[in-house]
Design an enzyme around this catalytic site. Structure first.
Site, PDB file in Angstrom:
ATOM      1  N   PHE A  12      37.511   8.654 -27.693  1.00 38.77           N
ATOM      2  CA  PHE A  12      37.975   7.262 -27.855  1.00 38.77           C
ATOM      3  C   PHE A  12      39.484   7.148 -27.563  1.00 38.77           C
ATOM      4  CE2 PHE A  12      39.656   4.706 -31.639  1.00 38.77           C
ATOM      5  CZ  PHE A  12      39.838   3.547 -30.898  1.00 38.77           C
ATOM      6  N   ASP A  32      37.549  18.674 -22.345  1.00 43.73           N
ATOM      7  CA  ASP A  32      36.662  18.129 -23.375  1.00 43.73           C
ATOM      8  C   ASP A  32      35.308  18.823 -23.297  1.00 43.73           C
ATOM      9  OD1 ASP A  32      36.906  15.028 -24.861  1.00 43.73           O
ATOM     10  OD2 ASP A  32      35.028  16.138 -24.991  1.00 43.73           O
ATOM     11  N   PHE A  35      31.467  16.825 -27.136  1.00 46.45           N
ATOM     12  CA  PHE A  35      30.747  16.810 -28.421  1.00 46.45           C
ATOM     13  C   PHE A  35      30.637  15.372 -28.932  1.00 46.45           C
ATOM     14  CE2 PHE A  35      31.174  17.386 -33.218  1.00 46.45           C
ATOM     15  CZ  PHE A  35      29.814  17.349 -33.401  1.00 46.45           C
ATOM     16  N   LYS A  90      36.849  25.504 -36.947  1.00 43.11           N
ATOM     17  CA  LYS A  90      37.193  26.357 -35.788  1.00 43.11           C
ATOM     18  C   LYS A  90      37.980  25.567 -34.759  1.00 43.11           C
ATOM     19  CE  LYS A  90      33.342  29.645 -35.815  1.00 43.11           C
ATOM     20  NZ  LYS A  90      32.113  30.041 -35.117  1.00 43.11           N
ATOM     21  N   THR A  91      37.565  24.330 -34.513  1.00 43.27           N
ATOM     22  CA  THR A  91      38.267  23.503 -33.520  1.00 43.27           C
ATOM     23  C   THR A  91      39.719  23.297 -33.945  1.00 43.27           C
ATOM     24  OG1 THR A  91      36.241  22.422 -32.815  1.00 43.27           O
ATOM     25  CG2 THR A  91      38.287  21.207 -32.426  1.00 43.27           C
ATOM     26  N   TYR A 144      37.821  18.819 -42.291  1.00 42.06           N
ATOM     27  CA  TYR A 144      38.677  17.981 -41.447  1.00 42.06           C
ATOM     28  C   TYR A 144      40.093  17.896 -42.008  1.00 42.06           C
ATOM     29  CZ  TYR A 144      40.153  13.867 -38.735  1.00 42.06           C
ATOM     30  OH  TYR A 144      40.823  12.992 -37.905  1.00 42.06           O
TER      31      TYR A 144
HETATM   32  P1  NAD Z   1      36.676  11.154 -30.694  1.00 42.05           P
HETATM   33  O1  NAD Z   1      35.596  11.875 -31.422  1.00 42.05           O
HETATM   34  O2  NAD Z   1      36.303   9.953 -29.904  1.00 42.05           O
HETATM   35  O3  NAD Z   1      37.454  12.144 -29.738  1.00 42.05           O
HETATM   36  C1  NAD Z   1      37.545  13.542 -29.938  1.00 42.05           C
HETATM   37  C2  NAD Z   1      37.293  14.235 -28.608  1.00 42.05           C
HETATM   38  O4  NAD Z   1      37.452  15.647 -28.791  1.00 42.05           O
HETATM   39  C3  NAD Z   1      35.871  14.007 -28.084  1.00 42.05           C
HETATM   40  O5  NAD Z   1      35.907  13.644 -26.723  1.00 42.05           O
HETATM   41  C4  NAD Z   1      35.188  15.375 -28.290  1.00 42.05           C
HETATM   42  O6  NAD Z   1      34.155  15.597 -27.369  1.00 42.05           O
HETATM   43  C5  NAD Z   1      36.366  16.310 -28.141  1.00 42.05           C
HETATM   44  N1  NAD Z   1      36.158  17.606 -28.815  1.00 42.05           N
HETATM   45  C6  NAD Z   1      35.782  17.812 -30.106  1.00 42.05           C
HETATM   46  N2  NAD Z   1      35.718  19.141 -30.351  1.00 42.05           N
HETATM   47  C7  NAD Z   1      36.071  19.782 -29.199  1.00 42.05           C
HETATM   48  C8  NAD Z   1      36.188  21.137 -28.826  1.00 42.05           C
HETATM   49  N3  NAD Z   1      35.925  22.138 -29.678  1.00 42.05           N
HETATM   50  N4  NAD Z   1      36.558  21.420 -27.550  1.00 42.05           N
HETATM   51  C9  NAD Z   1      36.827  20.431 -26.661  1.00 42.05           C
HETATM   52  N5  NAD Z   1      36.731  19.122 -26.963  1.00 42.05           N
HETATM   53  C10 NAD Z   1      36.347  18.805 -28.219  1.00 42.05           C
HETATM   54  O7  NAD Z   1      37.782  10.795 -31.794  1.00 42.05           O
HETATM   55  P2  NAD Z   1      39.117   9.939 -31.682  1.00 42.05           P
HETATM   56  O8  NAD Z   1      38.997   8.858 -32.674  1.00 42.05           O
HETATM   57  O9  NAD Z   1      39.443   9.616 -30.282  1.00 42.05           O
HETATM   58  O10 NAD Z   1      40.164  10.988 -32.265  1.00 42.05           O
HETATM   59  C11 NAD Z   1      40.994  11.758 -31.418  1.00 42.05           C
HETATM   60  C12 NAD Z   1      41.968  12.557 -32.248  1.00 42.05           C
HETATM   61  O11 NAD Z   1      42.759  11.688 -33.055  1.00 42.05           O
HETATM   62  C13 NAD Z   1      41.303  13.557 -33.200  1.00 42.05           C
HETATM   63  O12 NAD Z   1      42.055  14.754 -33.213  1.00 42.05           O
HETATM   64  C14 NAD Z   1      41.378  12.876 -34.533  1.00 42.05           C
HETATM   65  O13 NAD Z   1      41.425  13.807 -35.592  1.00 42.05           O
HETATM   66  C15 NAD Z   1      42.677  12.087 -34.406  1.00 42.05           C
HETATM   67  N6  NAD Z   1      42.652  10.921 -35.310  1.00 42.05           N
HETATM   68  C16 NAD Z   1      41.903   9.821 -35.029  1.00 42.05           C
HETATM   69  C17 NAD Z   1      41.879   8.749 -35.911  1.00 42.05           C
HETATM   70  C18 NAD Z   1      41.078   7.492 -35.668  1.00 42.05           C
HETATM   71  O14 NAD Z   1      41.099   6.593 -36.492  1.00 42.05           O
HETATM   72  N7  NAD Z   1      40.403   7.343 -34.561  1.00 42.05           N
HETATM   73  C19 NAD Z   1      42.630   8.825 -37.103  1.00 42.05           C
HETATM   74  C20 NAD Z   1      43.353   9.972 -37.355  1.00 42.05           C
HETATM   75  C21 NAD Z   1      43.375  11.009 -36.449  1.00 42.05           C
END
Ligand code: NAD
Ligand code: UDP
Length: 317
Positions: A12, A32, A35, A90-91, A144
């Protein structure tokens, strides 16, 4: 022209970040494992000669030469990060070490997308960066929130020990188009329920609060932090306007004109009661503050989900 790496670039927030970086004329490598991300989020970039997509799991090492790393890979919604909690840890741990390894080897600047969850169920309100948080280390959210706390610790130790050029941001609840429809987050859940005239599922009494930041505002803050000199953070990025979950439901019902009814379900374990960022530091150091009001952001997000529903791209529940 800087070459940049965006981990989680098909997710996202990551996909909007890729858009903004391409717009700036950068060369972007998106890493990416899909997942929680989707090809749909980056399909429009695939024909661009400055954009490259690599399917890779960041828990495994990879060699790349870049000038900057935007480290966003990690499932972000409770439903997704609890699906495989060990993998989430792990991630955050191995994945962050691998990305710091790249930054150290090629002397790239690296920015970590950390989270307001490092404050846990906060006893200080609103939250400032110097608050150390109230996190349950053995609870169902710890994969997390403790994962991100370790990621922050790793960033700081690579900085102190190896002089890696780091930036840490703590993102508060962010919403917008391209949120995964099945990620169980409150904004996507309520919008899809409202558009289908299904019950709106409020967990608990709905008096818990969150502060919702529209994704365009957030990406602007991320880019400012990456370019900011002599300031490594951590810095809060979020919208300081706080709403109860009930108020959010009412706004969505009003905009969609839905006939959905509100249904109360049990509150998940360790669900924070209130959350709002103090963004004084971001204002002072980055000259940043959100400009998009909840109503305006919801209109755009609702239009996106309406489109997905009309194309049959959201699975029936
Ligand atoms: P999202 O789930 O849409 O995006 C995360 C992306 O990381 C996905 O495309 C997923 O496929 C990829 N991913 C996950 N594990 C992976 C791995 N082991 N190897 C490669 N790719 C991997 O979530 P988002 O909302 O876009 O969040 C993005 C980042 O921002 C995250 O790190 C999240 O912790 C942080 N964040 C988001 C929010 C929010 O409100 N959206 C708030 C705080 C922090
Ligand atoms: N929530 C809710 N109904 C839903 C999804 C979430 O009432 O269908 C609540 C949830 O319990 C929490 C808030 O909305 O209090 C925000 O949840 P989300 O999963 O979006 O984010 P987080 O808890 O990580 O801030």
């Amino acid at each position: 022209m800087k070459r940049v790496l965006v981990t989680g670039g098909a997710g996202f927030i990551g996909s909007f970040l890729c858009d903004a970086l391409i717009e700036q004329g950068r060369e972007v490598i998106c890493l990416d494992n899909f997942f929680t991300g989707s090809k749909r989020n980056i399909a429009h970039l695939l024909g661009n000669h400055r954009f490259e997509m690599i399917r890779h799991d960041i828990t495994l090492p990879i060699l790349l030469e870049v000038d900057q790393v935007f480290h966003f890979a990690c499932p972000a919604s409770p439903v997704h990060y609890q699906y495989n909690a060990v993998k989430t840890i792990k991630t955050n741990v191995m994945g962050t070490i691998n990305m710091l390894g790249i930054a150290k080897r090629v002397q790239a600047r690296i920015l970590l997308a950390s989270t307001s969850e490092v404050y846990g169920d906060p006893q200080v309100h609103p939250q400032k960066e110097d608050y150390w948080g109230n996190v349950n280390p053995i609870g169902i959210r710890s994969c997390y929130d403790e994962g991100k706390r370790v990621a922050e610790a790793l960033m700081m130790d690579y900085h102190r020990q190896n002089h890696v050029d780091i930036r840490i941001i703590r993102i508060f609840n962010t919403y917008g188009p391209r949120m995964a429809p099945n990620d169980g987050r409150v904004v996507s859940n309520f919008i899809i329920q409202a558009l289908r005239n299904k019950d709106i599922t409020i967990y608990g009494d709905g008096k818990q609060t969150r502060s919702f930041c529209y994704v365009d505002d957030l990406v602007d803050g991320v880019l400012r932090m990456m370019e900011c000199q002599n300031f490594i953070g951590p810095v809060n990025l979020g919208n300081p306007n706080e709403f109860t979950i009930l108020e959010l439901a009412e706004q969505i019902l009003e905009i969609t004109g839905s006939s959905s009814k509100i249904r109360h379900l049990p509150l998940p374990e360790d669900d924070p009661t209130q959350r709002r960022p103090d963004i004084s530091l971001a204002k002072e150091r980055l000259n940043w503050e959100p400009t998009i009001r909840l109503h305006e952001g919801l209109l755009k997000t609702i239009a996106y989900f309406e489109e997905l529903l009309s194309q049959g791209l959201i699975e029936p529940q």
